[in-house]
Write a protein that holds these residues in place. Structure first.
Motif, PDB file in Angstrom:
ATOM      1  N   CYS A 206      13.798  -0.700   3.566  1.00  0.00           N
ATOM      2  CA  CYS A 206      12.516  -0.778   3.744  1.00  0.00           C
ATOM      3  C   CYS A 206      12.570   1.613   3.232  1.00  0.00           C
ATOM      4  N   ALA A 207      13.792   2.013   3.857  1.00  0.00           N
ATOM      5  CA  ALA A 207      13.935   3.488   3.139  1.00  0.00           C
ATOM      6  C   ALA A 207      13.926   3.932   1.560  1.00  0.00           C
ATOM      7  N   ASP A 208      14.437   2.772   1.232  1.00  0.00           N
ATOM      8  CA  ASP A 208      13.791   2.774  -0.652  1.00  0.00           C
ATOM      9  C   ASP A 208      12.856   2.828  -1.277  1.00  0.00           C
TER      10      ASP A 208
ATOM     11  N   PRO B 105       0.217  -1.325  -0.357  1.00  0.00           N
ATOM     12  CA  PRO B 105      -0.306   0.205   0.056  1.00  0.00           C
ATOM     13  C   PRO B 105       0.828   1.249   0.251  1.00  0.00           C
ATOM     14  N   GLU B 106       0.338   2.275  -0.354  1.00  0.00           N
ATOM     15  CA  GLU B 106       1.060   4.138  -0.871  1.00  0.00           C
ATOM     16  C   GLU B 106       1.508   4.078   0.682  1.00  0.00           C
ATOM     17  N   ARG B 107       1.033   3.430   1.559  1.00  0.00           N
ATOM     18  CA  ARG B 107       1.585   3.313   3.753  1.00  0.00           C
ATOM     19  C   ARG B 107       1.970   2.502   4.147  1.00  0.00           C
ATOM     20  N   THR B 108       2.491   2.283   4.600  1.00  0.00           N
ATOM     21  CA  THR B 108       3.336   1.015   4.927  1.00  0.00           C
ATOM     22  C   THR B 108       4.003   1.015   6.715  1.00  0.00           C
ATOM     23  N   VAL B 109       3.818   0.643   7.436  1.00  0.00           N
ATOM     24  CA  VAL B 109       4.687   0.839   8.542  1.00  0.00           C
ATOM     25  C   VAL B 109       4.870   0.153   9.310  1.00  0.00           C
ATOM     26  N   PHE B 110       6.911  -0.309   9.355  1.00  0.00           N
ATOM     27  CA  PHE B 110       6.401  -1.859  10.103  1.00  0.00           C
ATOM     28  C   PHE B 110       6.934  -1.314  12.094  1.00  0.00           C
ATOM     29  N   HIS B 111       5.898  -1.881  12.326  1.00  0.00           N
ATOM     30  CA  HIS B 111       5.708  -1.606  13.499  1.00  0.00           C
ATOM     31  C   HIS B 111       6.838  -2.623  14.397  1.00  0.00           C
TER      32      HIS B 111
ATOM     33  N   PRO C  44      16.450   7.351   7.386  1.00  0.00           N
ATOM     34  CA  PRO C  44      15.473   8.519   7.461  1.00  0.00           C
ATOM     35  C   PRO C  44      14.546   9.124   8.153  1.00  0.00           C
ATOM     36  N   MET C  45      15.085  10.279   8.745  1.00  0.00           N
ATOM     37  CA  MET C  45      14.357  11.079  10.277  1.00  0.00           C
ATOM     38  C   MET C  45      12.538  11.042   8.854  1.00  0.00           C
ATOM     39  N   GLU C  46      12.318  11.442   7.413  1.00  0.00           N
ATOM     40  CA  GLU C  46      11.045  11.527   7.935  1.00  0.00           C
ATOM     41  C   GLU C  46      10.200  10.084   7.383  1.00  0.00           C
ATOM     42  N   LEU C  47      11.093   9.091   7.355  1.00  0.00           N
ATOM     43  CA  LEU C  47      10.607   7.812   8.013  1.00  0.00           C
ATOM     44  C   LEU C  47      10.376   7.520   9.244  1.00  0.00           C
ATOM     45  N   VAL C  48      10.627   7.367  10.199  1.00  0.00           N
ATOM     46  CA  VAL C  48      10.597   7.047  11.504  1.00  0.00           C
ATOM     47  C   VAL C  48       9.114   7.421  11.912  1.00  0.00           C
ATOM     48  N   LEU C  49       8.809   6.609  13.223  1.00  0.00           N
ATOM     49  CA  LEU C  49       7.915   6.362  13.970  1.00  0.00           C
ATOM     50  C   LEU C  49       7.964   6.557  15.510  1.00  0.00           C
ATOM     51  N   VAL C  50       7.409   7.123  16.225  1.00  0.00           N
ATOM     52  CA  VAL C  50       7.698   5.938  18.177  1.00  0.00           C
ATOM     53  C   VAL C  50       6.548   5.431  18.519  1.00  0.00           C
ATOM     54  N   GLU C  51       7.155   4.080  19.373  1.00  0.00           N
ATOM     55  CA  GLU C  51       5.866   3.889  19.806  1.00  0.00           C
ATOM     56  C   GLU C  51       5.792   3.596  21.081  1.00  0.00           C
ATOM     57  N   THR C  52       4.768   2.141  21.883  1.00  0.00           N
ATOM     58  CA  THR C  52       5.687   1.538  22.831  1.00  0.00           C
ATOM     59  C   THR C  52       5.043   0.624  23.072  1.00  0.00           C
TER      60      THR C  52
ATOM     61  N   GLY D 297      14.273  -5.494  12.135  1.00  0.00           N
ATOM     62  CA  GLY D 297      15.382  -4.804  10.818  1.00  0.00           C
ATOM     63  C   GLY D 297      17.134  -4.790  11.156  1.00  0.00           C
ATOM     64  N   ASP D 298      17.673  -5.154  10.903  1.00  0.00           N
ATOM     65  CA  ASP D 298      19.310  -4.269  11.527  1.00  0.00           C
ATOM     66  C   ASP D 298      19.328  -3.230  10.179  1.00  0.00           C
ATOM     67  N   ALA D 299      20.447  -2.240  10.181  1.00  0.00           N
ATOM     68  CA  ALA D 299      20.494  -1.843   9.521  1.00  0.00           C
ATOM     69  C   ALA D 299      20.145  -1.583   7.741  1.00  0.00           C
ATOM     70  N   ASP D 300      21.108  -2.718   7.284  1.00  0.00           N
ATOM     71  CA  ASP D 300      20.913  -3.004   5.977  1.00  0.00           C
ATOM     72  C   ASP D 300      19.185  -3.162   5.675  1.00  0.00           C
TER      73      ASP D 300
END
Length: 288
Positions: free
Chosen positions: A199-201, A181-187, A228-236, A191-194
């Motif tokens: 995900c960023a791409d 989907p246009e907006r996909t969130v990995f809750h 990237p800062m524009e793709l980061v979220l925070v959760e509990t 994963g690692d940096a690679d």
């Protein structure tokens, strides 16, 4: 200090943010109390996430009743095999169940589909794959369910909220194959940096939880550093994954500032800068 005692309220954030993934139905106290405590530290929006049909109905009803709550609805990856094959051990709080086969899964997915059409439901999730708790016998049901949720999210124009546990390659494969989907969130990004670069791409949001503060979580911090800062979220993911120094005690949305401050240190930015970015990102991800 008691392991069951709620941690103290942290210093409030100066910029209001959202908890992008919580389970108020699994926390002590009332919804109103949880929202008031969160608001006291400037956590002004929460995404309440369903894990089964019953929990998804509850999430939708709670979002309808509270202006600061939005809902996500789904069958958790571990729920799909239980619907198909049965749940004799009553693991999922639903009572012991007989397997209902593919027909029962389709019936449950139809209920999720109907809930996903509601305006205050802004996400379809948590869905995905979990190879930690479900063995090979449940993989086909998980994949069928995941693909169905992707289709539901796209048809209703809602965010897809992904639970990915020890299944990174298959989750990414299915997203690429089905078309994310246009907006996909990995809750609770795991994963690692690679993988964060992949995900960023693809433009996927990565939501970080309290486990990024754990001593053994350097790979998560490395992933956050490159996200990237524009793709980061925070959760509990409350009541789970309480951040250090309160690990093992009950988590709740009001503890978001603890995780956010740890994230800001990893990103090398001040907390207001990160909070502003996260506030914008969450509103964009969940279209509110």
């Amino acid at each position: 200090m008691s392991r069951t005692e709620a941690p103290p309220l942290p210093e409030p954030l100066r910029v209001p943010v959202a908890d992008s993934h919580t389970h108020l139905d699994m926390q002590d106290g009332t919804v109103e109390e949880a929202l008031a405590r969160a608001a006291a530290v400037n956590v002004t929006t929460v995404i309440q996430v369903g894990c089964d049909v019953k929990g998804s109905h509850w999430a939708a009803e709670t979002a309808a009743a509270h202006a600061s709550v939005y809902a996500a609805v789904a069958l958790h990856p571990n729920e799909a095999p239980r619907i198909v094959h049965g749940d004799p051990d009553n693991w999922s709080r639903q009572g012991a169940r007989e397997g209902g086969g593919s027909a029962a899964l389709h019936e449950a997915l139809a209920e999720i589909d109907a809930l996903a059409a509601l305006d205050h439901v802004r996400g379809v999730g948590e869905t995905g794959l979990d190879y930690f708790r479900t063995g090979p016998e449940g993989m086909a049901a998980q994949e069928e369910s995941f693909r169905a949720h992707i289709e539901i999210a796209k048809r209703h124009g809602k965010a897809l909220v992904i639970h990915d546990r020890e299944a990174h390659a298959d989750v990414l494969r299915i997203l690429a194959d089905a078309g994310a989907p246009e907006r996909t969130v990995f809750h609770c990004y795991s994963g690692d940096a690679d993988m964060a670069r992949v995900c960023a791409d693809a433009g996927y949001f990565m939501s970080f939880a309290g486990n990024m503060t754990f001593k053994n979580a350097q790979p998560l911090r490395d992933a956050l550093a490159v996200a990237p800062m524009e793709l980061v979220l925070v959760e509990t993911d409350a009541p789970f994954l309480t951040p250090a120094p309160y690990r093992g005690r009950p988590n709740a949305p009001y503890l978001i500032p603890v995780t956010l401050r740890a994230m800001a240190a990893v990103k090398g930015v001040d907390e207001d800068t990160l909070a502003s970015a996260i506030a914008d990102n969450t509103a964009r991800a969940f279209d509110y």
